[in-house]
Motif scaffolding. Sequence first.
Motif, PDB file in Angstrom:
ATOM      1  N   LEU A  88       0.848  -1.190   0.000  1.00  0.00           N
ATOM      2  CA  LEU A  88       0.000   0.000   0.000  1.00  0.00           C
ATOM      3  C   LEU A  88       0.881   1.238   0.000  1.00  0.00           C
ATOM      4  N   PHE A  89       0.412   2.260  -0.698  1.00  0.00           N
ATOM      5  CA  PHE A  89       1.193   3.485  -0.839  1.00  0.00           C
ATOM      6  C   PHE A  89       0.288   4.704  -0.674  1.00  0.00           C
ATOM      7  N   TRP A  90       0.891   5.770  -0.270  1.00  0.00           N
ATOM      8  CA  TRP A  90       0.286   7.093  -0.366  1.00  0.00           C
ATOM      9  C   TRP A  90       1.199   7.944  -1.252  1.00  0.00           C
ATOM     10  N   TYR A  91       0.562   8.545  -2.273  1.00  0.00           N
ATOM     11  CA  TYR A  91       1.265   9.461  -3.157  1.00  0.00           C
ATOM     12  C   TYR A  91       0.672  10.850  -2.983  1.00  0.00           C
TER      13      TYR A  91
ATOM     14  N   ILE B  45       4.724   7.506   1.373  1.00  0.00           N
ATOM     15  CA  ILE B  45       4.973   6.439   2.329  1.00  0.00           C
ATOM     16  C   ILE B  45       4.452   5.134   1.758  1.00  0.00           C
ATOM     17  N   ARG B  46       5.022   4.036   2.191  1.00  0.00           N
ATOM     18  CA  ARG B  46       4.560   2.734   1.741  1.00  0.00           C
ATOM     19  C   ARG B  46       4.477   1.794   2.929  1.00  0.00           C
ATOM     20  N   GLN B  47       3.636   0.769   2.746  1.00  0.00           N
ATOM     21  CA  GLN B  47       3.416  -0.226   3.800  1.00  0.00           C
ATOM     22  C   GLN B  47       3.349  -1.597   3.180  1.00  0.00           C
TER      23      GLN B  47
ATOM     24  N   TYR C 106      -3.903  13.803  -2.538  1.00  0.00           N
ATOM     25  CA  TYR C 106      -3.263  12.619  -1.989  1.00  0.00           C
ATOM     26  C   TYR C 106      -3.993  11.387  -2.517  1.00  0.00           C
ATOM     27  N   PHE C 107      -3.202  10.477  -3.063  1.00  0.00           N
ATOM     28  CA  PHE C 107      -3.754   9.259  -3.636  1.00  0.00           C
ATOM     29  C   PHE C 107      -3.273   8.051  -2.845  1.00  0.00           C
ATOM     30  N   CYS C 108      -4.218   7.221  -2.510  1.00  0.00           N
ATOM     31  CA  CYS C 108      -3.917   5.934  -1.907  1.00  0.00           C
ATOM     32  C   CYS C 108      -3.790   4.917  -3.038  1.00  0.00           C
ATOM     33  N   ALA C 109      -2.849   4.010  -2.922  1.00  0.00           N
ATOM     34  CA  ALA C 109      -2.636   3.034  -3.990  1.00  0.00           C
ATOM     35  C   ALA C 109      -2.365   1.658  -3.404  1.00  0.00           C
ATOM     36  N   TYR C 110      -2.816   0.662  -4.124  1.00  0.00           N
ATOM     37  CA  TYR C 110      -2.673  -0.742  -3.721  1.00  0.00           C
ATOM     38  C   TYR C 110      -1.910  -1.467  -4.805  1.00  0.00           C
ATOM     39  N   ARG C 111      -1.010  -2.326  -4.419  1.00  0.00           N
ATOM     40  CA  ARG C 111      -0.277  -3.111  -5.396  1.00  0.00           C
ATOM     41  C   ARG C 111      -0.131  -4.542  -4.930  1.00  0.00           C
ATOM     42  N   GLU C 112      -0.404  -5.459  -5.824  1.00  0.00           N
ATOM     43  CA  GLU C 112      -0.162  -6.864  -5.527  1.00  0.00           C
ATOM     44  C   GLU C 112       0.824  -7.413  -6.535  1.00  0.00           C
TER      45      GLU C 112
END
Lengths: 116, 113
Positions: free
Chosen positions: A34-37, A49-51, A90-96
């Motif tokens: 997960l990221f915030w851009y 930030i990333r998680q 601010y964009f929340c992003a998900y990556r798999e």
Amino acid sequence: AQTVTQSQPEMSVQEAETVTLSCTYDTSESDYYLFWYKQPPSRQMILVIRQEAYKQQNATENRFSVNFQKAAKSFSLKISDSQLGDAAMYFCAYREDSGGYQKVTFGTGTKLQVIP
Amino acid sequence: SQTIHQWPATLVQPVGSPLSLECTVEGTSNPNLYWYRQAAGRGLQLLFYSVGIGQISSEVPQNLSASRPQDRQFILSSKKLLLSDSGFYLCAWRRSGLSYEQYFGPGTRLTVT
């Protein structure tokens, strides 16, 4: 399909105060990121930030921290001691990661206004 | 250090004209490359991604195409632009691997008239 929801189209905060931006996501995967851009008026996308989902500890980067609730599929961003330069989308992003392809899904964004 | 470039920065094109947007990355090899479009007041929509030279995958069938003629070059094209192609186009790269985040270029603002 994975979805990312940011339910707050706009937020405002007084300078030096704290604000929390919300993000929820939907997935059936157990490993993901997960990221915030941040996108200021210049429109340059900047990673804030990333998680990693496998980490229970919430990520922190200076004044930025997250509250990651995996079971609730929630990933909020807290900005402490807000500064005028924090004003942005601010964009929340998900990556798999699966099958060698890493697809990132973005939310629709939250516009943050910082009031002097 | 790695840098990503996009050009042109802004472009105004008439409907029906061709399009070519270029993205190049410096300071890395074999990056994963992405094209996104951002409509006004909206989030990012993934258009294409590439994991290697000549390897292009499309997320959204539409009027656009992409090519990767060189390892660090990614091109977005159209033969005939539509009004709906207007928007802000962002190129992004990331290292091949599991944990690396994407880094974005400065973007191209396209207006189709």
